[in-house]
Design a protein around this motif. Structure first.
Motif: not given
Length: 282
Positions: A75-89, A172-176
């Motif tokens: 299980v992987i968890s993100f505290s914000d929406a991230v971008i993976i492969g051009g898709q918003t997760l 992956f990209e984060v919304p810093t």
């Protein structure tokens, strides 16, 4: 005699009830917690080992969905929406599945996280994001299955899958940018010296408006009765970046003096190096 035998059975029975055999788990659990930019990323997974077995194309067949680990879902968890492969997760928790292939892998982020292994029925509507990646071969073997968060920077990282002699990297990209700018704007309704300092350093390190960065840093320093050596050091760097070499040298000398008084030889050397380089460039 009967009382003795009864007592023995009672002791033996108590031992049977309370005894707990402890042995190592064949696939021990692990947790990773990492801040990427301003986003918290955590991974919970189990770590099987090779133990002399062939893995990809054998124990883990090619072109079939794999749990990407052992036991319960990875299980992987993100505290914000991230971008993976051009898709918003969207922010939240996901099971990490993959489909290893000889020349390429498909990696899936699946919304159901309470399966033991693969879902009984794979539901494509629960795939929040997927991407195809190319595996890299190592000239040596990784004995224990490993997940990693590598190449950390302010805007993202790479999720790594390592086992046997294979590495797969999922960037992956984060919304810093959005979070930092929103924080700066909100805080400046009543900024403190610390706020001005943090904002100035962020602007400097990320190539934003250096004039504004210098103004903020000047305000941060001006609000301090005795500015800290690390604050003065950053101020000198921003001044130099704006072409104010003379002012930067004077500030660096002030920072070096403050660092000496504080007993911090690292910052003394940093300022000495800056002064030497900047004086040579004049």
């Amino acid at each position: 005699m009967q009382k003795f035998i009864l007592g023995v059975f009672m002791v033996f029975g108590a031992f049977q009830i309370n005894a707990q055999v402890q042995t190592p788990q064949p696939s021990p659990s692990a947790t990773i917690v990492q801040t990427v930019g301003l986003t918290e990323v955590s991974i919970e997974y189990s770590r099987p080992s090779l133990r002399g077995r062939a893995i990809f194309g054998a124990l883990v067949p090619y072109d079939e969905i794999w749990r990407t680990g052992a036991n319960e879902n990875t299980v992987i968890s993100f505290s914000d929406a991230v971008i993976i492969g051009g898709q918003t997760l969207p922010k939240g928790s996901y099971s990490l599945y993959s489909q290893p292939g000889k020349d390429s892998w498909v990696v899936y982020f699946y919304t159901t996280t309470d399966n033991w292994g693969n879902p009984e029925n794979w539901d494509t509507s629960k795939v929040a994001a997927q991407l195809k990646v190319t595996p890299v071969s190592f000239p040596f073997k990784i004995e224990t299955f490993t997940l990693s968060l590598d190449n950390l920077n302010n805007t993202g990282a790479v999720l790594g899958i390592l086992w046997e002699n294979t590495y797969v990297g999922i960037p992956f990209e984060v919304p810093t940018e959005e979070k930092a700018m929103a924080s700066i704007e909100d805080t400046f309704n009543g900024p403190t010296a610390t706020d001005y300092f943090a904002a100035a350093v962020y602007y400097f390190e990320n190539g934003k408006d250096l004039k504004t960065a210098e103004q903020w840093m000047d305000k941060a320093v001006a609000e301090q009765e005795q500015p800290a050596y690390w604050m003065l050091y950053q101020q000198s760097l921003i001044q130099q970046a704006n072409g104010n070499t003379k002012k930067a040298i004077a500030t660096a000398k002030q920072a070096m003096k403050a660092a000496e008084a504080a007993g911090n030889p690292d910052y003394v050397r940093l300022n000495q190096n800056s002064i030497q380089k900047w004086e040579a460039s004049r």
